[in-house]
Motif scaffolding. Structure first.
Motif, PDB file in Angstrom:
ATOM      1  N   GLN A 184      30.212  44.651  47.056  1.00 17.63           N
ATOM      2  CA  GLN A 184      30.292  45.947  46.337  1.00 17.63           C
ATOM      3  C   GLN A 184      28.945  46.721  46.576  1.00 17.63           C
ATOM      4  N   PRO A 240      28.615  47.849  50.851  1.00 13.74           N
ATOM      5  CA  PRO A 240      30.129  47.713  51.702  1.00 13.74           C
ATOM      6  C   PRO A 240      30.162  47.376  53.096  1.00 13.74           C
ATOM      7  N   LYS A 258      31.442  47.956  55.899  1.00 18.61           N
ATOM      8  CA  LYS A 258      31.517  48.794  57.121  1.00 18.61           C
ATOM      9  C   LYS A 258      30.222  49.433  57.401  1.00 18.61           C
ATOM     10  N   GLU A 284      35.792  43.888  55.776  1.00 19.23           N
ATOM     11  CA  GLU A 284      35.923  45.492  55.894  1.00 19.23           C
ATOM     12  C   GLU A 284      37.502  45.926  56.061  1.00 19.23           C
ATOM     13  N   ASN A 285      38.391  45.119  56.706  1.00 16.32           N
ATOM     14  CA  ASN A 285      39.814  45.429  56.667  1.00 16.32           C
ATOM     15  C   ASN A 285      40.425  45.123  55.623  1.00 16.32           C
ATOM     16  N   HIS A 286      39.872  44.212  54.796  1.00 17.33           N
ATOM     17  CA  HIS A 286      40.508  44.086  53.393  1.00 17.33           C
ATOM     18  C   HIS A 286      39.714  44.612  52.048  1.00 17.33           C
ATOM     19  N   TRP A 287      38.675  45.145  52.255  1.00 19.34           N
ATOM     20  CA  TRP A 287      37.682  45.504  51.127  1.00 19.34           C
ATOM     21  C   TRP A 287      38.038  46.680  50.477  1.00 19.34           C
ATOM     22  N   GLU A 288      37.986  46.875  49.208  1.00 19.39           N
ATOM     23  CA  GLU A 288      38.023  48.072  48.588  1.00 19.39           C
ATOM     24  C   GLU A 288      37.098  47.931  47.485  1.00 19.39           C
ATOM     25  N   TYR A 289      36.692  49.314  47.015  1.00 17.82           N
ATOM     26  CA  TYR A 289      35.773  49.293  45.766  1.00 17.82           C
ATOM     27  C   TYR A 289      36.329  49.006  44.308  1.00 17.82           C
ATOM     28  N   ARG A 290      35.538  48.246  43.659  1.00 18.54           N
ATOM     29  CA  ARG A 290      36.109  47.928  42.529  1.00 18.54           C
ATOM     30  C   ARG A 290      35.054  47.929  41.445  1.00 18.54           C
ATOM     31  N   ASP A 291      35.615  48.176  40.345  1.00 18.04           N
ATOM     32  CA  ASP A 291      34.336  48.160  39.347  1.00 18.04           C
ATOM     33  C   ASP A 291      33.874  46.610  39.006  1.00 18.04           C
TER      34      ASP A 291
END
Length: 99
Positions: free
Chosen positions: A31, A34, A36, A81-88
């Motif tokens: 988080q 990131p 990338k 990176e292929n499966h990551w997303e920003y989350r709270d």
């Protein structure tokens, strides 16, 4: 046959592959850094080190282990990176705390 031998043996319960704390810290790391962007800078740092050397400092390292380990870490970051997303981060903290 004895009845005790007829009983099925229960499979041992295995712990998760990653300890809960490791999973939490890895999620928080991704988080804040990131994959990338971090991976790109990490690669640049390693390439610069390999090209320009270590400034004359002689470290006692096993270069084979270091290079292979860094390469594998970069692959992990590529996959993240292929499966990551920003989350709270509260979502991550709540999961860690069992909420």
């Amino acid at each position: 046959m004895k009845s005790s031998l007829k009983r099925r043996r229960k499979k041992p319960i295995r712990a998760p592959f990653l300890h809960r704390t490791v999973e939490y810290k890895l999620a928080m790391f991704l988080q804040y850094y990131p994959p990338k962007e971090f991976n790109r800078e990490f690669r640049n740092m390693i390439v610069d080190y390999l090209i320009y050397g270590n400034g004359g400092i002689n470290y006692r390292i096993d270069r084979k282990i270091l290079i292979e380990g860094v390469w594998d870490l970069m692959r992990v970051l590529d996959e993240a990176e292929n499966h990551w997303e920003y989350r709270d981060t509260d979502d991550i903290i709540n999961k860690y705390n069992g909420n």
